[in-house]
Design a protein around this motif. Structure first.
Motif, PDB file in Angstrom:
ATOM      1  N   ASP A  79      77.169  24.866  19.241  1.00  0.00           N
ATOM      2  CA  ASP A  79      77.088  25.269  20.643  1.00  0.00           C
ATOM      3  C   ASP A  79      76.569  26.693  20.819  1.00  0.00           C
ATOM      4  O   ASP A  79      75.911  27.008  21.806  1.00  0.00           O
ATOM      5  CB  ASP A  79      78.472  25.163  21.306  1.00  0.00           C
ATOM      6  N   HIS A  84      69.886  26.567  25.464  1.00  0.00           N
ATOM      7  CA  HIS A  84      70.140  26.020  26.791  1.00  0.00           C
ATOM      8  C   HIS A  84      68.943  26.197  27.726  1.00  0.00           C
ATOM      9  O   HIS A  84      68.671  25.333  28.568  1.00  0.00           O
ATOM     10  CB  HIS A  84      71.381  26.682  27.407  1.00  0.00           C
ATOM     11  N   ASP A  85      68.204  27.302  27.572  1.00  0.00           N
ATOM     12  CA  ASP A  85      67.053  27.540  28.454  1.00  0.00           C
ATOM     13  C   ASP A  85      65.966  26.478  28.230  1.00  0.00           C
ATOM     14  O   ASP A  85      65.385  25.966  29.196  1.00  0.00           O
ATOM     15  CB  ASP A  85      66.490  28.941  28.239  1.00  0.00           C
TER      16      ASP A  85
END
Length: 397
Positions: A79, A84-85
């Motif tokens: 994680d 994420h982008d």
């Protein structure tokens, strides 16, 4: 070739096969739902299923939905390092394309007006622009060498850059739709543009922006595969019509990869024939010259050949700027303009298709499509010449 790109190629092949099998199944369903058109350029007026571009779009979306985990598989269990982008970019790109596919199908069913055709791509591009703002917000434009003495190396254009990107989405979706009217043309020009983008991405894979161009290929390869499947049924004589659904879906796909992969200016270079067609059509699009609802060429039933279609109006009904445009077009042999004894003015409908028919004379529909495809290929060669040799002179690459 990366593993993700290799899997994308395999999934694109599967999407091609799925689309080839899906379209014949949907043809009868669309006819039963009264989604059909009449091919006006044929002697026999058969019903042809309309809006089959939705089959291409659905196959494309299913392939990419299944592909979503592949580029991020190595990060899924970690994680902290998960990009994420990049994930948000991927999903936002699919959201914009999905919205445009839905709105295009709504247009085919409801026959929306032109003002809606301009508004819909703008709305569908908002998720794309928001993601660009959050992830990059880069609005700086590098200035060409001859202007750097006055403007410096780069100029920050701010909010104007977002207006430009929104207008790019509107242009891409409508430019393909404007250059249409004969069998195979909408899909054919889109296939050439997509192939041009794919070649450009492959050339740039060894450069510093490898990830951006790989992202573009993730979308362009499935699009190219599904469009080739549709072209098989839309080529002369067309078994299906693609409808505005395909044009909107195609334009948004091109806009997505151009914006998020940061080559929007190069993207426009691949639209040279469409840019010319739009500029040439401006007098009719803005009603400076009378514009009929359909500007497709007309069939001469005695010869079986297509001839340029014409618009007729009283001289006083033409806007002064329109009359000026017609004089200039006539002077440079860019339009057929004939003034009658009673003040009537006859002019060919201002599209690239009718211009070629004006220059060439009556032509068979399939031959005309092939000529326009060659024009698109020549446009691609010009685009690559501008992008590499000429750009190196103007930008010190």
């Amino acid at each position: 070739m990366s593993t993700a790109l290799f899997i994308n190629v395999l999934m694109s092949v599967c999407a091609y096969v799925a689309t080839v099998r899906l379209i014949p199944t949907l043809k009868d369903m669309f006819l039963k739902a009264n989604l059909f058109g009449i091919d006006m350029n044929k002697k026999e007026k058969h019903k042809v299923p309309e809006a089959l571009g939705v089959a291409t779009g659905c196959s494309f979306l299913v392939a990419l939905f299944l592909f979503i985990p592949v580029p991020f598989w190595g990060y899924i269990l970690d994680d902290e390092k998960f990009p994420h982008d990049q994930f948000v970019e991927f999903v936002a790109a699919l959201l914009s394309i999905c919205c445009m596919l839905l709105l295009g199908f709504a247009d085919d069913v409801l026959d929306l007006r032109w003002r809606h055709k301009l508004l819909l791509p703008t709305i569908a591009s908002l998720p794309l622009l928001m993601v660009y703002y959050v992830n990059y917000n880069s609005t700086t434009v590098v200035v060409p060498l001859p202007l750097r003495h006055w403007l410096g190396y780069a100029v920050n254009v701010g909010f104007l850059y977002y207006i430009y990107m929104g207008m790019l989405a509107v242009f891409c979706t409508n430019a393909i739709n404007i250059l249409a009217g004969i069998n195979g043309l909408e899909v054919g020009q889109s296939v050439v543009i997509a192939a041009s983008i794919a070649i450009f991405n492959l050339l740039e894979l060894r450069g510093p922006l490898r990830d951006n161009h790989e992202f573009s290929l993730f979308f362009i390869l499935p699009y190219l595969a599904t469009s080739l499947a549709l072209l098989k049924f839309n080529w002369y004589p067309s078994q299906v019509f693609v409808g505005d659904t395909f044009c909107y879906f195609s334009g948004m796909t091109f806009a997505v990869v151009g914006i998020l992969s940061h080559f929007s200016k190069t993207m426009l270079l691949f639209f040279i024939p469409q840019v010319f067609n739009f500029i040439y059509s401006v007098p009719q699009l803005f009603r400076l010259v009378p514009c009929p609802r359909h500007r497709m060429p007309r069939l001469n039933t005695s010869t079986g050949l297509l001839e340029m279609s014409k618009a007729t109006a009283k001289k006083g009904e033409i806007h002064p700027l329109g009359r000026l445009c017609l004089r200039l077009f006539s002077l440079f042999r860019l339009a057929y303009v004939k003034e009658g004894d009673e003040g009537d003015v006859e002019v060919n409908n201002l599209t690239l298709i009718n211009l070629l028919l004006y220059w060439r004379g009556p032509t068979h529909e399939e031959a005309l499509t092939k000529i326009l495809m060659m024009v698109q290929v020549v446009g691609t060669l010009v685009a690559f010449a501008i992008r590499y040799p000429l750009a190196a002179l103007f930008y010190d690459l």
